[in-house]
Design a protein around this motif. Structure first.
Motif, PDB file in Angstrom:
ATOM      1  N   ALA A   8      24.686 -46.493 -28.154  1.00 24.79           N
ATOM      2  CA  ALA A   8      25.792 -46.462 -27.133  1.00 24.79           C
ATOM      3  C   ALA A   8      27.031 -46.638 -27.624  1.00 24.79           C
ATOM      4  N   ALA A   9      28.213 -45.751 -27.232  1.00 26.44           N
ATOM      5  CA  ALA A   9      29.585 -45.852 -27.814  1.00 26.44           C
ATOM      6  C   ALA A   9      30.184 -47.098 -27.242  1.00 26.44           C
ATOM      7  N   THR A  10      30.996 -47.598 -28.253  1.00 23.65           N
ATOM      8  CA  THR A  10      31.714 -48.810 -27.754  1.00 23.65           C
ATOM      9  C   THR A  10      33.021 -48.718 -27.992  1.00 23.65           C
ATOM     10  N   SER A  11      33.959 -48.998 -26.778  1.00 25.09           N
ATOM     11  CA  SER A  11      35.370 -48.884 -26.942  1.00 25.09           C
ATOM     12  C   SER A  11      35.903 -50.388 -27.280  1.00 25.09           C
ATOM     13  N   ILE A  12      36.910 -50.636 -27.911  1.00 21.57           N
ATOM     14  CA  ILE A  12      37.308 -52.124 -28.191  1.00 21.57           C
ATOM     15  C   ILE A  12      38.827 -51.832 -28.215  1.00 21.57           C
ATOM     16  N   THR A  13      39.441 -52.636 -27.124  1.00 22.45           N
ATOM     17  CA  THR A  13      40.997 -52.807 -27.161  1.00 22.45           C
ATOM     18  C   THR A  13      41.381 -53.821 -28.291  1.00 22.45           C
ATOM     19  N   ILE A  14      42.599 -53.299 -29.019  1.00 19.95           N
ATOM     20  CA  ILE A  14      43.349 -54.179 -29.896  1.00 19.95           C
ATOM     21  C   ILE A  14      44.497 -54.277 -29.324  1.00 19.95           C
ATOM     22  N   ASP A  15      45.009 -55.614 -28.626  1.00 18.75           N
ATOM     23  CA  ASP A  15      46.089 -55.703 -28.225  1.00 18.75           C
ATOM     24  C   ASP A  15      46.993 -56.733 -29.102  1.00 18.75           C
ATOM     25  N   SER A  16      48.008 -57.097 -28.821  1.00 17.86           N
ATOM     26  CA  SER A  16      48.915 -57.672 -29.573  1.00 17.86           C
ATOM     27  C   SER A  16      48.313 -59.077 -30.349  1.00 17.86           C
ATOM     28  N   SER A  17      47.269 -59.764 -29.508  1.00 22.47           N
ATOM     29  CA  SER A  17      46.816 -60.827 -30.123  1.00 22.47           C
ATOM     30  C   SER A  17      45.595 -60.621 -30.903  1.00 22.47           C
ATOM     31  N   LYS A  18      45.243 -59.276 -31.154  1.00 24.08           N
ATOM     32  CA  LYS A  18      44.172 -59.000 -32.235  1.00 24.08           C
ATOM     33  C   LYS A  18      44.671 -58.017 -33.031  1.00 24.08           C
ATOM     34  N   GLN A  19      45.928 -57.641 -33.379  1.00 16.79           N
ATOM     35  CA  GLN A  19      46.501 -56.545 -34.046  1.00 16.79           C
ATOM     36  C   GLN A  19      46.483 -56.805 -35.591  1.00 16.79           C
ATOM     37  N   THR A  20      46.204 -58.147 -36.061  1.00 13.07           N
ATOM     38  CA  THR A  20      45.933 -58.487 -37.630  1.00 13.07           C
ATOM     39  C   THR A  20      44.675 -57.862 -38.101  1.00 13.07           C
ATOM     40  N   ILE A  21      44.684 -57.910 -39.373  1.00 11.74           N
ATOM     41  CA  ILE A  21      43.526 -57.466 -39.957  1.00 11.74           C
ATOM     42  C   ILE A  21      42.299 -58.345 -39.665  1.00 11.74           C
ATOM     43  N   GLY A  22      42.637 -59.644 -39.526  1.00 12.00           N
ATOM     44  CA  GLY A  22      41.560 -60.471 -39.294  1.00 12.00           C
ATOM     45  C   GLY A  22      41.008 -60.420 -37.762  1.00 12.00           C
ATOM     46  N   GLY A  23      42.155 -60.246 -36.905  1.00 11.41           N
ATOM     47  CA  GLY A  23      41.906 -59.946 -35.458  1.00 11.41           C
ATOM     48  C   GLY A  23      41.178 -58.893 -35.419  1.00 11.41           C
ATOM     49  N   ILE A  24      41.315 -57.919 -36.080  1.00 14.45           N
ATOM     50  CA  ILE A  24      40.520 -56.571 -35.795  1.00 14.45           C
ATOM     51  C   ILE A  24      39.193 -56.746 -36.292  1.00 14.45           C
ATOM     52  N   ARG A  25      39.080 -57.388 -37.494  1.00 15.11           N
ATOM     53  CA  ARG A  25      37.498 -57.768 -37.759  1.00 15.11           C
ATOM     54  C   ARG A  25      36.839 -58.635 -36.642  1.00 15.11           C
ATOM     55  N   ASP A  26      37.448 -59.489 -36.189  1.00 18.43           N
ATOM     56  CA  ASP A  26      36.749 -60.466 -35.186  1.00 18.43           C
ATOM     57  C   ASP A  26      36.295 -59.789 -33.746  1.00 18.43           C
ATOM     58  N   ALA A  27      37.414 -58.719 -33.318  1.00 13.59           N
ATOM     59  CA  ALA A  27      37.220 -57.928 -32.320  1.00 13.59           C
ATOM     60  C   ALA A  27      36.084 -56.931 -32.362  1.00 13.59           C
ATOM     61  N   ILE A  28      36.053 -56.464 -33.454  1.00 19.05           N
ATOM     62  CA  ILE A  28      34.857 -55.431 -33.759  1.00 19.05           C
ATOM     63  C   ILE A  28      33.651 -56.112 -33.854  1.00 19.05           C
ATOM     64  N   ASN A  29      33.395 -57.317 -34.357  1.00 16.88           N
ATOM     65  CA  ASN A  29      32.122 -58.192 -34.580  1.00 16.88           C
ATOM     66  C   ASN A  29      31.802 -58.851 -33.064  1.00 16.88           C
ATOM     67  N   ALA A  30      32.743 -58.972 -32.246  1.00 18.54           N
ATOM     68  CA  ALA A  30      32.501 -59.608 -31.054  1.00 18.54           C
ATOM     69  C   ALA A  30      32.073 -58.395 -29.918  1.00 18.54           C
ATOM     70  N   ALA A  31      32.443 -57.108 -30.335  1.00 13.76           N
ATOM     71  CA  ALA A  31      32.005 -56.187 -29.232  1.00 13.76           C
ATOM     72  C   ALA A  31      30.647 -55.598 -29.367  1.00 13.76           C
ATOM     73  N   ASN A  32      29.850 -56.124 -30.334  1.00 12.08           N
ATOM     74  CA  ASN A  32      28.399 -55.825 -30.728  1.00 12.08           C
ATOM     75  C   ASN A  32      28.201 -54.254 -30.501  1.00 12.08           C
ATOM     76  N   ALA A  33      28.874 -53.664 -31.376  1.00 16.49           N
ATOM     77  CA  ALA A  33      29.321 -52.366 -31.562  1.00 16.49           C
ATOM     78  C   ALA A  33      28.209 -51.627 -32.415  1.00 16.49           C
ATOM     79  N   GLY A  34      27.354 -52.200 -32.972  1.00 15.05           N
ATOM     80  CA  GLY A  34      26.348 -51.654 -33.922  1.00 15.05           C
ATOM     81  C   GLY A  34      26.906 -51.781 -35.309  1.00 15.05           C
ATOM     82  N   VAL A  35      28.235 -52.345 -35.710  1.00 14.08           N
ATOM     83  CA  VAL A  35      28.874 -52.396 -36.679  1.00 14.08           C
ATOM     84  C   VAL A  35      29.333 -53.757 -37.166  1.00 14.08           C
ATOM     85  N   THR A  36      29.138 -54.167 -38.409  1.00 15.54           N
ATOM     86  CA  THR A  36      29.563 -55.432 -38.797  1.00 15.54           C
ATOM     87  C   THR A  36      30.821 -55.255 -39.629  1.00 15.54           C
TER      88      THR A  36
END
Length: 667
Positions: A147-175
């Protein structure tokens, strides 16, 4: 005034001692009750020991009812550094020759452009869409099973650390990880799945820092190998996705994973590294009867413990020159003999097999010995198990089997009787579907990328990736995007999308009347070439032994609780289903009946003892009251006697004095 008296003061009569000795005699019946109570408690404890032995026996029965013990196989590899192997019950014993030329690898991407001096530096906002698929000739085709996974990166997640955490939390098949290379923090993405069909595509939309493909803002994470560097291909590949390649008995095999479950039927291979060229690895599959032998020995041990416990509690040891006669706590009681008799009767009964034949324990090498104990002939047991493991499984375990390969036995109810059941299917289960009325528009733009999908009662908005597709790649894109929608993933719902001559067909993954598919939204007409035709799924329907059964999806449940799955085939007579409860289940029921707290043999015996103890307690209470009254009466009587003797002693002394005085006056 009331006088103060103390027994024995007037006469030196030992009233307390006399009353104490008399009460010792009076209390003899009470001592007898104490002995009776101790005997009853000992018998109650003895039955507790028997109950404990039967409970242990019940546990072994539950173990015997597990069919997996009788069909287990083991697999071994001649070089565990190259691969390991395990086998399930459906494997075929034998030896296989394998060579591993490549192991599967996952794709790894790194951000050479995106490098920050702090983990909290802002990158940009927007939406990341992560897809897995295959790149060939510069064209990405989505893996329709991922399945394709869309991940919203808003102002609370726009740092490199926030982007990492958002990707890992999305269960998108990627670490996602962050690596500090000494000059800055870089983002690293690794596919969670190996294989060429699990390469990554990272799309960006709504990038606040620039366009969706340039090297500014969130688009620094975009990755499309078909694009130009800096214009959508903004990550660097550090490891390419790769399929595993091997030969099995000279047959070339290519697989996306290093864990192979479908190369040799029933055998799981775990590839660890490439083998030496020209040096094949041997994988041997053999039958393992250790679990069966262990279960049989545990069962025999549990029965022998019951028999031994009962023998010890009911035995009589005659008097000898060095010791007195000894009687077991339960000697002469009928309940222990009845319990042992019921168990022995159960152990000697025959069991109806799935093929209609009957078997007993002795047919498997488990039999009674001359001394009344049981023993296992492991050689005989292993011989039968190796020749026909399913036969042994059918003897011990509750099991069912359908004569039609398109029908699978699922389970049975407590009221299901052992026997043969005829199955007739009047309606096969189907999946809900939607068939497009014309060829799909293969160009997806912002104007037609949005769909409203309803699947099995759940609804969600789905956004397709823009671009020009082939009919096959569009089908894969649509399936991947729909199945990646959180509303469907969380509900366990999925869809399959196929194409024929450009016309798409959407089919729910589930069967039954609740299985339905519909598509609306701005892109529906382009995708469906019009409106499309919706067809709801239907439940399986039929009869079991001539009685109407209840259908739910592919599952058919009879009135007596037997449950079947009709997975293939057609309507009409579908043969028979054979059901047996197995020896383990039968004996477990025997044990349950013995330990039933209301009707079991133990309940009858201990209930009688409980009544005895209540009667003893009641009699002791009455006797204690009577003894108290007796002691009171005796104490009153002897106190009165003491007073009387005291008075007589006083009178005697007075008369003696008067007579002595009279004698002196006459002298």
């Amino acid at each position: 005034m009331s006088g103060i008296s103390s027994p024995g003061i007037g006469s030196n009569l030992d009233v307390n001692g006399i009353v104490s000795k008399l009460m010792t005699i009076e209390q003899q019946p009470l001592n007898r009750l104490t002995r009776l109570e101790a005997s009853a408690q000992a018998r109650l404890s003895a039955y507790g020991m028997i109950k404990g032995a039967i409970s242990s026996f019940q546990g072994t029965m539950a173990g015997l009812a597990s069919a997996s013990k009788y069909t287990s196989l083991s697999a071994s590899s001649s070089d565990s550094a190259v691969m390991t192997a395990s086998a399930s019950s459906i494997a075929t014993p034998g030896t296989y020759s394998l060579e591993v030329t490549k192991i599967a690898k996952e794709q790894k991407l790194r951000s050479d452009v995106l490098s920050t001096t702090s983990i909290n530096d802002a990158i940009g906002t927007g939406t990341l869409t992560i897809q897995l698929g295959t790149y060939s000739g510069g064209v990405f085709t989505a893996n329709s099973d991922k399945a394709a996974t869309s991940i919203t990166i808003d102002s609370s997640k726009q740092t490199i650390g926030g982007i990492r955490d958002a990707i890992n939390a999305a269960n998108a098949g990627v670490t996602a990880t962050i690596i500090n290379d000494g000059t800055g923090f870089r983002l690293s993405l690794t596919s969670n799945s190996t294989g060429a069909s699990n390469s990554l595509k990272v799309s960006v939309s709504g990038d606040s820092g620039g366009t969706d493909t340039d090297n500014t803002g969130l688009s620094k994470i975009a990755y499309d190998p078909a694009a130009a560097a800096g214009s959508g291909k903004n990550l660097t590949e550090s490891q390419a996705a790769q399929d595993a390649q091997l030969t099995v008995d000279g047959i070339a095999v290519t697989k996306p994973s290093n864990t192979l479950t479908d190369v040799i039927q029933g055998v799981t291979l775990n590839l660890l590294k490439e083998s030496t060229v020209g040096t094949p690895i041997k994988v041997s599959v053999s039958r393992s009867n250790s679990a069966l032998t262990s279960a049989a020995q545990d069962f025999v041990k549990a029965y022998n413990e019951i028999a031994g416990t009962i023998a010890e509690l009911t035995k009589y040891t005659p008097k000898t020159a060095s010791s007195s006669a000894q009687a077991g706590v339960l000697m002469g009681e009928a309940a222990p003999r009845s319990i042992l008799s019921q168990l022995r009767n159960g152990l000697t009964q025959s069991v109806a097999m799935l093929d209609g034949k009957k078997m007993t324990l002795s047919d498997l090498g488990i039999a009674f010995q001359k001394d009344g104990t049981m023993a296992v002939d492991t050689a005989k047991l292993n011989k039968v198990a190796e020749a026909n493991p399913e036969l042994v499984a059918g003897f011990f375990a509750t099991a069912g089997r359908a004569s039609d390969s398109g029908v699978k036995y699922i389970s049975a109810g407590s009221s299901t009787s052992v026997g043969t059941y005829n199955l007739s299917v009047s309606q096969m289960a189907t999946k809900g579907s939607l068939v497009a009325s014309g060829a799909a528009n293969l160009t997806i733009t912002d104007a037609n990328k949005t769909l409203t999908v309803s699947l099995d009662g759940a609804s969600a908005t789905v956004t397709l990736g823009t671009g020009t597709y082939t009919a096959a790649s569009l089908a894969a894109e649509v399936q991947s995007r729909i199945n990646g929608t959180s509303a469907f993933k969380q509900s366990g719902l999925a869809i399959g999308v196929t194409e024929s001559a450009g016309v798409l067909t959407f089919t729910s993954a589930s069967y039954g009347s609740s299985s339905k598919v519909s598509i609306g939204g701005a892109g529906a007409a382009d995708l469906l070439g019009g409106t499309g035709t919706e067809t709801a799924g239907i439940n399986v329907a039929g009869t079991i032994n001539g009685n109407n059964a209840t259908g739910s999806g592919q599952t058919l449940t009879g009135e007596n609780g037997i449950k079947l799955s009709v997975i293939a085939g057609s309507t009409g007579d579908r043969g028979n289903v054979y059901f047996t409860r197995g020896f383990g289940a039968i004996m477990e029921e025997v044990a349950k009946s013995l330990t039933n707290t209301k009707t079991g043999g133990l309940a009858g015996a201990t209930g009688g003892i409980d009544s005895e103890l209540k009667d003893i307690a009641s009699r002791r209470e009455v006797m204690n009251r009577r003894l108290a009254d007796t002691e009171k009466r005796l104490r009153a009587q002897y106190t009165s006697l003491d007073v009387m003797i005291g008075k007589m002693s006083t009178t005697s002394s007075y008369l003696s004095q008067q007579l002595a005085a009279l004698a002196r006056s006459n002298g």
